[in-house]
Design a protein around this motif. Structure first.
Motif, PDB file in Angstrom:
ATOM      1  N   ALA A 137       0.930  -1.193  -0.118  1.00 52.03           N
ATOM      2  CA  ALA A 137      -0.219  -0.044   0.063  1.00 52.03           C
ATOM      3  C   ALA A 137       0.706   1.288   0.157  1.00 52.03           C
ATOM      4  CB  ALA A 137      -0.977  -0.022   1.316  1.00 52.03           C
ATOM      5  N   HIS A 138       1.922   1.191   0.801  1.00 55.80           N
ATOM      6  CA  HIS A 138       2.883   2.266   0.814  1.00 55.80           C
ATOM      7  C   HIS A 138       3.652   2.532  -0.615  1.00 55.80           C
ATOM      8  CE1 HIS A 138       6.099   4.870   1.567  1.00 55.80           C
ATOM      9  NE2 HIS A 138       6.960   4.027   1.262  1.00 55.80           N
ATOM     10  N   TRP A 139       4.052   1.434  -1.211  1.00 57.38           N
ATOM     11  CA  TRP A 139       4.608   1.526  -2.399  1.00 57.38           C
ATOM     12  C   TRP A 139       3.597   2.069  -3.744  1.00 57.38           C
ATOM     13  CZ3 TRP A 139       7.249  -3.874  -1.223  1.00 57.38           C
ATOM     14  CH2 TRP A 139       8.612  -3.675  -0.544  1.00 57.38           C
ATOM     15  N   ARG A 140       2.588   1.442  -3.494  1.00 58.95           N
ATOM     16  CA  ARG A 140       1.314   1.941  -4.590  1.00 58.95           C
ATOM     17  C   ARG A 140       1.171   3.566  -4.325  1.00 58.95           C
ATOM     18  NH1 ARG A 140      -4.643  -0.185  -3.927  1.00 58.95           N
ATOM     19  NH2 ARG A 140      -4.511   0.910  -1.940  1.00 58.95           N
ATOM     20  N   ALA A 141       0.998   3.926  -3.195  1.00 60.22           N
ATOM     21  CA  ALA A 141       0.965   5.401  -2.962  1.00 60.22           C
ATOM     22  C   ALA A 141       2.158   5.936  -3.591  1.00 60.22           C
ATOM     23  CB  ALA A 141       0.724   5.902  -1.231  1.00 60.22           C
ATOM     24  N   GLU A 142       3.162   5.624  -3.177  1.00 63.78           N
ATOM     25  CA  GLU A 142       4.461   6.404  -3.816  1.00 63.78           C
ATOM     26  C   GLU A 142       4.554   6.344  -5.470  1.00 63.78           C
ATOM     27  OE1 GLU A 142       7.754   7.239  -2.135  1.00 63.78           O
ATOM     28  OE2 GLU A 142       5.804   7.849  -1.152  1.00 63.78           O
ATOM     29  N   ALA A 143       4.143   5.322  -5.994  1.00 62.92           N
ATOM     30  CA  ALA A 143       4.190   5.094  -7.364  1.00 62.92           C
ATOM     31  C   ALA A 143       3.005   6.033  -7.799  1.00 62.92           C
ATOM     32  CB  ALA A 143       3.603   3.793  -7.820  1.00 62.92           C
ATOM     33  N   LYS A 144       1.879   6.338  -7.272  1.00 62.08           N
ATOM     34  CA  LYS A 144       0.719   7.379  -7.776  1.00 62.08           C
ATOM     35  C   LYS A 144       1.163   8.720  -7.515  1.00 62.08           C
ATOM     36  CE  LYS A 144      -3.440   4.278  -7.043  1.00 62.08           C
ATOM     37  NZ  LYS A 144      -4.768   4.031  -6.289  1.00 62.08           N
ATOM     38  N   ALA A 145       2.153   8.946  -6.647  1.00 62.67           N
ATOM     39  CA  ALA A 145       2.713  10.047  -6.421  1.00 62.67           C
ATOM     40  C   ALA A 145       4.094  10.648  -7.445  1.00 62.67           C
ATOM     41  CB  ALA A 145       3.056  10.353  -4.884  1.00 62.67           C
ATOM     42  N   GLY A 146       4.084   9.614  -8.133  1.00 65.17           N
ATOM     43  CA  GLY A 146       5.126   9.891  -9.240  1.00 65.17           C
ATOM     44  C   GLY A 146       6.491   9.515  -8.901  1.00 65.17           C
ATOM     45  N   ARG A 147       6.740   8.749  -7.332  1.00 61.35           N
ATOM     46  CA  ARG A 147       7.908   8.511  -7.099  1.00 61.35           C
ATOM     47  C   ARG A 147       8.053   6.868  -6.956  1.00 61.35           C
ATOM     48  NH1 ARG A 147       6.072  12.314  -3.358  1.00 61.35           N
ATOM     49  NH2 ARG A 147       5.069  10.536  -2.035  1.00 61.35           N
ATOM     50  N   ALA A 148       8.161   6.398  -8.354  1.00 59.63           N
ATOM     51  CA  ALA A 148       8.164   4.850  -8.500  1.00 59.63           C
ATOM     52  C   ALA A 148       9.143   4.183  -8.012  1.00 59.63           C
ATOM     53  CB  ALA A 148       8.235   4.600 -10.072  1.00 59.63           C
ATOM     54  N   PRO A 149       8.827   3.326  -7.138  1.00 55.96           N
ATOM     55  CA  PRO A 149       9.709   2.726  -6.116  1.00 55.96           C
ATOM     56  C   PRO A 149      10.654   1.590  -7.051  1.00 55.96           C
ATOM     57  CG  PRO A 149       7.577   1.849  -5.494  1.00 55.96           C
ATOM     58  CD  PRO A 149       7.398   2.883  -6.539  1.00 55.96           C
ATOM     59  N   VAL A 150      11.743   1.337  -6.423  1.00 56.98           N
ATOM     60  CA  VAL A 150      12.738   0.209  -6.933  1.00 56.98           C
ATOM     61  C   VAL A 150      12.440  -0.851  -5.706  1.00 56.98           C
ATOM     62  CG1 VAL A 150      14.621  -0.711  -7.718  1.00 56.98           C
ATOM     63  CG2 VAL A 150      13.944   1.473  -8.209  1.00 56.98           C
ATOM     64  N   ALA A 151      11.249  -1.502  -5.813  1.00 54.83           N
ATOM     65  CA  ALA A 151      10.842  -2.337  -4.397  1.00 54.83           C
ATOM     66  C   ALA A 151      10.985  -3.545  -4.623  1.00 54.83           C
ATOM     67  CB  ALA A 151       9.425  -1.736  -3.913  1.00 54.83           C
ATOM     68  N   ARG A 152      11.173  -4.278  -3.471  1.00 55.12           N
ATOM     69  CA  ARG A 152      11.663  -5.820  -3.730  1.00 55.12           C
ATOM     70  C   ARG A 152      10.872  -6.692  -2.466  1.00 55.12           C
ATOM     71  NH1 ARG A 152      12.825  -3.891  -7.930  1.00 55.12           N
ATOM     72  NH2 ARG A 152      15.028  -4.132  -8.951  1.00 55.12           N
ATOM     73  N   VAL A 153      10.343  -7.733  -2.864  1.00 51.39           N
ATOM     74  CA  VAL A 153       9.918  -8.622  -1.491  1.00 51.39           C
ATOM     75  C   VAL A 153      10.650  -9.891  -1.819  1.00 51.39           C
ATOM     76  CG1 VAL A 153       7.875  -9.488  -0.463  1.00 51.39           C
ATOM     77  CG2 VAL A 153       7.558  -7.484  -1.546  1.00 51.39           C
ATOM     78  N   VAL A 154      11.176 -10.554  -0.814  1.00 50.86           N
ATOM     79  CA  VAL A 154      11.509 -11.873  -0.643  1.00 50.86           C
ATOM     80  C   VAL A 154      10.607 -12.696   0.354  1.00 50.86           C
ATOM     81  CG1 VAL A 154      13.598 -13.463  -0.402  1.00 50.86           C
ATOM     82  CG2 VAL A 154      14.002 -11.122  -1.309  1.00 50.86           C
ATOM     83  N   ASN A 155       9.885 -13.414  -0.094  1.00 50.21           N
ATOM     84  CA  ASN A 155       9.096 -14.527   0.745  1.00 50.21           C
ATOM     85  C   ASN A 155       9.879 -15.800   1.035  1.00 50.21           C
ATOM     86  OD1 ASN A 155       7.035 -12.603   0.913  1.00 50.21           O
ATOM     87  ND2 ASN A 155       6.237 -13.576  -1.030  1.00 50.21           N
ATOM     88  N   THR A 156       9.583 -16.469   2.064  1.00 51.29           N
ATOM     89  CA  THR A 156      10.352 -17.791   2.416  1.00 51.29           C
ATOM     90  C   THR A 156       9.395 -18.824   2.251  1.00 51.29           C
ATOM     91  OG1 THR A 156      11.597 -16.482   3.770  1.00 51.29           O
ATOM     92  CG2 THR A 156      11.747 -18.726   4.116  1.00 51.29           C
ATOM     93  N   SER A 157       9.449 -19.758   1.516  1.00 51.35           N
ATOM     94  CA  SER A 157       8.644 -20.906   1.291  1.00 51.35           C
ATOM     95  C   SER A 157       9.435 -22.173   1.834  1.00 51.35           C
ATOM     96  CB  SER A 157       8.172 -21.242  -0.072  1.00 51.35           C
ATOM     97  OG  SER A 157       7.495 -22.442  -0.102  1.00 51.35           O
ATOM     98  N   SER A 158       9.487 -23.322   1.303  1.00 49.06           N
ATOM     99  CA  SER A 158      10.061 -24.203   1.804  1.00 49.06           C
ATOM    100  C   SER A 158       9.829 -25.478   0.991  1.00 49.06           C
ATOM    101  CB  SER A 158       9.785 -24.911   3.216  1.00 49.06           C
ATOM    102  OG  SER A 158      10.300 -26.114   3.434  1.00 49.06           O
ATOM    103  N   GLY A 159      11.073 -26.652   1.024  1.00 50.50           N
ATOM    104  CA  GLY A 159      10.898 -27.576   0.201  1.00 50.50           C
ATOM    105  C   GLY A 159       9.636 -28.310   0.565  1.00 50.50           C
ATOM    106  N   ALA A 160       9.251 -28.356   1.906  1.00 52.56           N
ATOM    107  CA  ALA A 160       8.127 -28.890   2.263  1.00 52.56           C
ATOM    108  C   ALA A 160       6.768 -28.399   1.880  1.00 52.56           C
ATOM    109  CB  ALA A 160       8.007 -28.688   3.963  1.00 52.56           C
ATOM    110  N   GLY A 161       7.017 -27.109   1.352  1.00 53.50           N
ATOM    111  CA  GLY A 161       5.661 -26.391   0.610  1.00 53.50           C
ATOM    112  C   GLY A 161       5.812 -26.825  -0.729  1.00 53.50           C
ATOM    113  N   LEU A 162       6.901 -27.325  -1.303  1.00 49.49           N
ATOM    114  CA  LEU A 162       6.941 -27.660  -2.621  1.00 49.49           C
ATOM    115  C   LEU A 162       6.518 -29.206  -2.796  1.00 49.49           C
ATOM    116  CD1 LEU A 162      10.109 -25.686  -3.657  1.00 49.49           C
ATOM    117  CD2 LEU A 162       7.695 -25.002  -3.978  1.00 49.49           C
ATOM    118  N   ALA A 198      10.318 -15.624  -4.116  1.00 51.45           N
ATOM    119  CA  ALA A 198      10.405 -16.504  -2.830  1.00 51.45           C
ATOM    120  C   ALA A 198      11.556 -17.388  -3.048  1.00 51.45           C
ATOM    121  CB  ALA A 198       9.342 -17.407  -2.878  1.00 51.45           C
ATOM    122  N   ILE A 199      12.151 -17.658  -1.810  1.00 53.90           N
ATOM    123  CA  ILE A 199      13.421 -18.692  -1.586  1.00 53.90           C
ATOM    124  C   ILE A 199      12.449 -19.667  -0.914  1.00 53.90           C
ATOM    125  CG2 ILE A 199      15.121 -17.347  -2.007  1.00 53.90           C
ATOM    126  CD1 ILE A 199      15.210 -16.882   1.166  1.00 53.90           C
ATOM    127  N   ALA A 200      13.277 -20.969  -1.035  1.00 54.70           N
ATOM    128  CA  ALA A 200      12.918 -22.224  -0.331  1.00 54.70           C
ATOM    129  C   ALA A 200      14.437 -22.781  -0.051  1.00 54.70           C
ATOM    130  CB  ALA A 200      12.249 -23.434  -1.281  1.00 54.70           C
TER     131      ALA A 200
END
Length: 301
Positions: A137-162, A198-200
Protein backbone atom coordinates in the motif's frame (compact mmCIF):
# COMPACT_ATOMS: atom_id res chain seq x y z
CA UNK A 1 33.29 0.08 -4.39
CA UNK A 2 29.58 0.58 -3.82
CA UNK A 3 27.84 -2.15 -1.86
CA UNK A 4 24.84 -3.89 -3.40
CA UNK A 5 22.21 -2.48 -1.01
CA UNK A 6 23.79 0.89 -0.26
CA UNK A 7 21.11 3.33 0.89
CA UNK A 8 18.27 0.82 0.87
CA UNK A 9 16.00 0.25 3.88
CA UNK A 10 15.22 -3.41 4.47
CA UNK A 11 12.72 -5.02 6.82
CA UNK A 12 13.38 -8.61 7.93
CA UNK A 13 10.63 -10.42 9.84
CA UNK A 14 11.72 -13.16 12.20
CA UNK A 15 15.12 -11.49 12.06
CA UNK A 16 16.31 -12.38 15.55
CA UNK A 17 17.62 -15.87 14.93
CA UNK A 18 18.60 -18.39 12.27
CA UNK A 19 17.91 -17.41 8.67
CA UNK A 20 16.41 -14.05 9.63
CA UNK A 21 19.48 -13.07 11.63
CA UNK A 22 21.76 -14.15 8.79
CA UNK A 23 19.69 -12.10 6.31
CA UNK A 24 19.70 -9.00 8.54
CA UNK A 25 23.47 -9.13 9.00
CA UNK A 26 24.05 -9.75 5.30
CA UNK A 27 21.88 -6.84 4.19
CA UNK A 28 23.63 -4.56 6.69
CA UNK A 29 27.02 -5.69 5.38
CA UNK A 30 25.86 -4.64 1.90
CA UNK A 31 25.01 -1.14 3.10
CA UNK A 32 21.32 -1.46 3.97
CA UNK A 33 19.66 0.07 7.01
CA UNK A 34 17.74 -2.77 8.58
CA UNK A 35 14.54 -3.04 10.60
CA UNK A 36 14.91 -6.28 12.54
CA UNK A 37 11.52 -7.70 13.50
CA UNK A 38 11.20 -10.56 15.95
CA UNK A 39 8.44 -11.34 18.40
CA UNK A 40 10.93 -13.15 20.62
CA UNK A 41 9.00 -16.42 20.96
CA UNK A 42 10.20 -19.96 21.36
CA UNK A 43 10.30 -22.62 18.66
CA UNK A 44 6.60 -23.46 19.16
CA UNK A 45 5.47 -19.82 19.19
CA UNK A 46 5.17 -19.36 22.96
CA UNK A 47 6.76 -16.29 24.61
CA UNK A 48 10.49 -16.38 25.32
CA UNK A 49 12.46 -14.34 27.84
CA UNK A 50 15.02 -12.57 25.69
CA UNK A 51 14.85 -10.01 22.85
CA UNK A 52 16.70 -11.54 19.89
CA UNK A 53 15.92 -8.60 17.61
CA UNK A 54 17.80 -6.27 19.96
CA UNK A 55 20.82 -8.60 19.96
CA UNK A 56 20.97 -8.53 16.15
CA UNK A 57 20.61 -4.75 16.10
CA UNK A 58 23.53 -4.53 18.50
CA UNK A 59 25.61 -6.77 16.22
CA UNK A 60 24.87 -4.60 13.20
CA UNK A 61 25.67 -1.39 15.03
CA UNK A 62 28.88 -2.85 16.45
CA UNK A 63 29.97 -3.54 12.87
CA UNK A 64 29.27 0.08 11.90
CA UNK A 65 25.84 -0.42 10.37
CA UNK A 66 22.41 1.05 11.05
CA UNK A 67 19.49 -0.96 12.43
CA UNK A 68 16.43 -0.69 14.64
CA UNK A 69 14.45 -3.40 16.43
CA UNK A 70 10.72 -4.05 16.08
CA UNK A 71 8.95 -6.48 18.40
CA UNK A 72 5.44 -6.48 16.98
CA UNK A 73 3.40 -9.47 15.83
CA UNK A 74 3.37 -9.26 12.03
CA UNK A 75 0.49 -11.75 11.84
CA UNK A 76 -1.79 -8.95 13.08
CA UNK A 77 -2.85 -5.90 11.12
CA UNK A 78 -1.59 -3.56 13.84
CA UNK A 79 1.77 -5.31 14.06
CA UNK A 80 2.29 -5.29 10.30
CA UNK A 81 1.27 -1.63 10.05
CA UNK A 82 3.63 -0.64 12.86
CA UNK A 83 6.45 -2.53 11.13
CA UNK A 84 6.09 -0.37 8.03
CA UNK A 85 5.67 2.73 10.18
CA UNK A 86 8.88 1.96 12.06
CA UNK A 87 10.86 1.88 8.83
CA UNK A 88 9.30 5.09 7.51
CA UNK A 89 9.56 6.99 10.79
CA UNK A 90 13.14 5.91 11.45
CA UNK A 91 14.65 6.05 7.97
CA UNK A 92 12.09 7.88 5.81
CA UNK A 93 11.73 5.11 3.27
CA UNK A 94 11.28 1.37 2.77
CA UNK A 95 12.74 -0.53 -0.17
CA UNK A 96 12.71 -4.24 0.63
CA UNK A 97 10.57 -6.60 2.67
CA UNK A 98 11.98 -10.00 3.64
CA UNK A 99 9.19 -12.19 5.02
CA UNK A 100 10.83 -14.87 7.15
CA UNK A 101 9.00 -15.26 10.48
CA UNK A 102 7.78 -18.71 11.45
CA UNK A 103 7.70 -21.57 13.92
CA UNK A 104 6.75 -25.25 14.02
CA UNK A 105 4.16 -27.46 15.70
CA UNK A 106 4.76 -30.80 14.04
CA UNK A 107 2.33 -33.70 14.25
CA UNK A 108 1.06 -36.42 11.95
CA UNK A 109 -2.28 -35.30 10.53
CA UNK A 110 -4.25 -37.78 12.62
CA UNK A 111 -2.75 -36.23 15.78
CA UNK A 112 -2.68 -32.59 14.63
CA UNK A 113 -4.86 -30.34 16.78
CA UNK A 114 -6.91 -27.59 15.19
CA UNK A 115 -5.07 -25.00 17.31
CA UNK A 116 -1.71 -26.24 16.01
CA UNK A 117 -2.98 -26.01 12.44
CA UNK A 118 -4.30 -22.47 12.96
CA UNK A 119 -1.18 -21.26 14.76
CA UNK A 120 1.28 -22.40 12.10
CA UNK A 121 -0.82 -21.22 9.15
CA UNK A 122 -1.33 -17.92 10.95
CA UNK A 123 2.32 -17.08 11.58
CA UNK A 124 3.66 -18.34 8.24
CA UNK A 125 0.93 -17.49 5.74
CA UNK A 126 -0.91 -14.62 7.41
CA UNK A 127 2.46 -13.38 8.68
CA UNK A 128 3.53 -13.07 5.05
CA UNK A 129 0.28 -11.58 3.78
CA UNK A 130 -0.13 -8.71 6.24
CA UNK A 131 3.37 -7.16 5.96
CA UNK A 132 3.15 -7.57 2.19
CA UNK A 133 -0.26 -5.86 2.13
CA UNK A 134 0.87 -2.89 4.22
CA UNK A 135 4.17 -2.31 2.49
CA UNK A 136 2.55 -2.65 -0.94
CA UNK A 137 0.00 0.00 0.00
CA UNK A 138 2.89 2.35 0.76
CA UNK A 139 4.63 1.54 -2.51
CA UNK A 140 1.41 2.00 -4.48
CA UNK A 141 0.96 5.45 -2.94
CA UNK A 142 4.55 6.31 -3.85
CA UNK A 143 4.01 5.20 -7.44
CA UNK A 144 0.78 7.22 -7.73
CA UNK A 145 2.64 10.26 -6.39
CA UNK A 146 5.18 9.95 -9.19
CA UNK A 147 7.91 8.42 -7.01
CA UNK A 148 8.03 4.96 -8.58
CA UNK A 149 9.83 2.68 -6.12
CA UNK A 150 12.48 0.12 -6.94
CA UNK A 151 10.90 -2.19 -4.42
CA UNK A 152 11.51 -5.84 -3.63
CA UNK A 153 9.86 -8.60 -1.60
CA UNK A 154 11.58 -11.85 -0.68
CA UNK A 155 9.17 -14.45 0.71
CA UNK A 156 10.22 -17.66 2.45
CA UNK A 157 8.70 -20.94 1.36
CA UNK A 158 10.21 -24.39 1.89
CA UNK A 159 10.82 -27.68 0.18
CA UNK A 160 8.02 -28.89 2.45
CA UNK A 161 5.70 -26.51 0.63
CA UNK A 162 6.87 -27.72 -2.77
CA UNK A 163 6.94 -31.47 -2.11
CA UNK A 164 5.25 -32.02 1.25
CA UNK A 165 6.83 -33.31 4.47
CA UNK A 166 5.62 -36.10 6.74
CA UNK A 167 4.48 -34.83 10.12
CA UNK A 168 4.28 -31.26 8.82
CA UNK A 169 0.88 -30.97 7.18
CA UNK A 170 0.26 -27.53 8.68
CA UNK A 171 3.72 -26.22 7.79
CA UNK A 172 3.65 -27.73 4.29
CA UNK A 173 0.24 -26.22 3.55
CA UNK A 174 1.32 -22.79 4.78
CA UNK A 175 4.56 -22.85 2.79
CA UNK A 176 2.70 -23.97 -0.35
CA UNK A 177 0.31 -21.08 0.21
CA UNK A 178 3.26 -18.68 0.31
CA UNK A 179 4.23 -19.79 -3.20
CA UNK A 180 0.73 -19.00 -4.45
CA UNK A 181 0.77 -15.66 -2.63
CA UNK A 182 4.13 -14.84 -4.22
CA UNK A 183 2.82 -15.47 -7.74
CA UNK A 184 -0.27 -13.33 -7.21
CA UNK A 185 1.66 -10.47 -5.58
CA UNK A 186 4.26 -10.47 -8.36
CA UNK A 187 1.53 -10.09 -10.97
CA UNK A 188 -0.48 -7.48 -9.07
CA UNK A 189 2.36 -5.26 -7.89
CA UNK A 190 4.49 -5.16 -11.06
CA UNK A 191 2.77 -1.92 -12.13
CA UNK A 192 4.10 -0.22 -8.98
CA UNK A 193 7.72 -1.24 -9.53
CA UNK A 194 7.60 -4.09 -7.00
CA UNK A 195 9.32 -7.41 -7.69
CA UNK A 196 8.20 -10.35 -5.55
CA UNK A 197 10.09 -13.64 -5.35
CA UNK A 198 10.39 -16.53 -2.92
CA UNK A 199 13.20 -18.69 -1.64
CA UNK A 200 12.89 -22.27 -0.37
CA UNK A 201 15.94 -22.57 1.89
CA UNK A 202 17.49 -25.64 3.46
CA UNK A 203 19.63 -24.66 6.43
CA UNK A 204 20.29 -25.56 10.03
CA UNK A 205 18.18 -23.40 12.34
CA UNK A 206 16.14 -23.94 15.50
CA UNK A 207 13.35 -25.23 13.26
CA UNK A 208 15.50 -27.79 11.44
CA UNK A 209 18.24 -28.76 13.90
CA UNK A 210 16.67 -32.15 14.61
CA UNK A 211 16.42 -32.95 10.91
CA UNK A 212 20.04 -31.92 10.35
CA UNK A 213 21.43 -33.36 13.58
CA UNK A 214 23.92 -35.49 11.70
CA UNK A 215 25.49 -32.37 10.13
CA UNK A 216 25.97 -30.44 13.36
CA UNK A 217 29.71 -31.14 13.52
CA UNK A 218 32.08 -28.87 11.62
CA UNK A 219 32.91 -30.23 8.14
CA UNK A 220 36.50 -31.18 7.40
CA UNK A 221 36.72 -28.97 4.31
CA UNK A 222 35.64 -25.87 6.26
CA UNK A 223 32.42 -25.35 4.32
CA UNK A 224 29.31 -25.82 6.44
CA UNK A 225 26.66 -26.60 3.84
CA UNK A 226 23.85 -26.24 6.39
CA UNK A 227 24.84 -22.79 7.69
CA UNK A 228 21.99 -20.27 7.29
CA UNK A 229 24.50 -17.72 6.01
CA UNK A 230 24.66 -19.69 2.74
CA UNK A 231 21.09 -18.64 1.93
CA UNK A 232 21.49 -14.92 2.54
CA UNK A 233 23.53 -13.96 -0.57
CA UNK A 234 20.63 -14.86 -2.88
CA UNK A 235 18.13 -13.17 -0.56
CA UNK A 236 20.36 -10.08 -0.65
CA UNK A 237 20.50 -10.07 -4.43
CA UNK A 238 16.75 -10.53 -4.76
CA UNK A 239 16.22 -7.70 -2.28
CA UNK A 240 18.57 -5.31 -4.07
CA UNK A 241 18.11 -3.15 -7.14
CA UNK A 242 20.77 -5.13 -9.00
CA UNK A 243 18.50 -6.75 -11.56
CA UNK A 244 15.17 -5.69 -13.03
CA UNK A 245 12.61 -8.14 -14.35
CA UNK A 246 13.12 -11.06 -11.94
CA UNK A 247 9.73 -11.58 -10.33
CA UNK A 248 7.28 -14.37 -9.57
CA UNK A 249 10.10 -16.90 -9.19
CA UNK A 250 10.91 -19.50 -6.54
CA UNK A 251 14.51 -20.47 -5.82
CA UNK A 252 15.62 -23.43 -3.73
CA UNK A 253 18.85 -22.68 -1.87
CA UNK A 254 21.00 -25.17 0.01
CA UNK A 255 24.71 -24.90 0.75
CA UNK A 256 26.38 -23.82 -2.49
CA UNK A 257 23.45 -24.87 -4.69
CA UNK A 258 20.79 -22.60 -6.19
CA UNK A 259 17.90 -24.11 -8.17
CA UNK A 260 15.11 -22.35 -10.03
CA UNK A 261 12.00 -24.32 -9.06
CA UNK A 262 9.45 -24.97 -11.78
CA UNK A 263 5.95 -25.34 -10.42
CA UNK A 264 2.68 -26.69 -11.72
CA UNK A 265 2.35 -26.50 -15.49
CA UNK A 266 0.34 -28.44 -18.04
CA UNK A 267 1.70 -31.92 -18.75
CA UNK A 268 0.30 -34.72 -20.92
CA UNK A 269 -3.30 -34.00 -21.96
CA UNK A 270 -6.15 -35.91 -23.55
CA UNK A 271 -9.24 -34.21 -24.96
CA UNK A 272 -12.18 -36.34 -26.12
CA UNK A 273 -14.20 -33.31 -27.18
CA UNK A 274 -17.16 -34.69 -25.27
CA UNK A 275 -17.99 -36.03 -21.81
CA UNK A 276 -16.02 -39.08 -20.68
CA UNK A 277 -17.57 -42.11 -19.09
CA UNK A 278 -15.93 -43.08 -15.78
CA UNK A 279 -14.29 -46.07 -17.48
CA UNK A 280 -12.96 -43.93 -20.32
CA UNK A 281 -11.72 -41.24 -17.93
CA UNK A 282 -9.84 -43.83 -15.92
CA UNK A 283 -8.24 -45.38 -19.00
CA UNK A 284 -7.23 -41.93 -20.26
CA UNK A 285 -5.78 -40.99 -16.87
CA UNK A 286 -3.69 -44.17 -16.71
CA UNK A 287 -2.33 -43.51 -20.21
CA UNK A 288 -1.47 -39.90 -19.32
CA UNK A 289 0.25 -40.93 -16.08
CA UNK A 290 2.46 -43.23 -18.13
CA UNK A 291 3.56 -40.25 -20.20
CA UNK A 292 4.08 -37.90 -17.24
CA UNK A 293 7.16 -37.41 -15.11
CA UNK A 294 7.41 -38.95 -11.66
CA UNK A 295 6.80 -36.38 -8.87
CA UNK A 296 9.42 -35.83 -6.20
CA UNK A 297 9.10 -37.84 -3.01
CA UNK A 298 7.49 -36.28 0.04
CA UNK A 299 10.16 -35.48 2.63
CA UNK A 300 10.40 -38.26 5.17
CA UNK A 301 8.49 -40.78 3.07
Amino acid sequence: MSRMCEGRVVVVTGGGRGLGRAHALAFAAEGARVVVNDLGVGLNGTPAADSPARHVVDEIRAAGGEAVAHGGDVATGAGAASLVATALETYGRLDTLVNNAGFLRDRMLVNLDEDDWDAVVRVHLKGHFLPLKHVAAHWRAEAKAGRAPVARVVNTSSGAGLLGSLGQGNYSAAKAGIVGLTLVAAAEFARYGVQVNAIAPAARTRMTERAFAETMTAPEDGFDAMAPENVSPLAGWLGSAARDGVTGRVFEVEGGRITVMEGWRAGPTADKGARWTPQEAGEAAVKLLGEAGVPGAVYGA
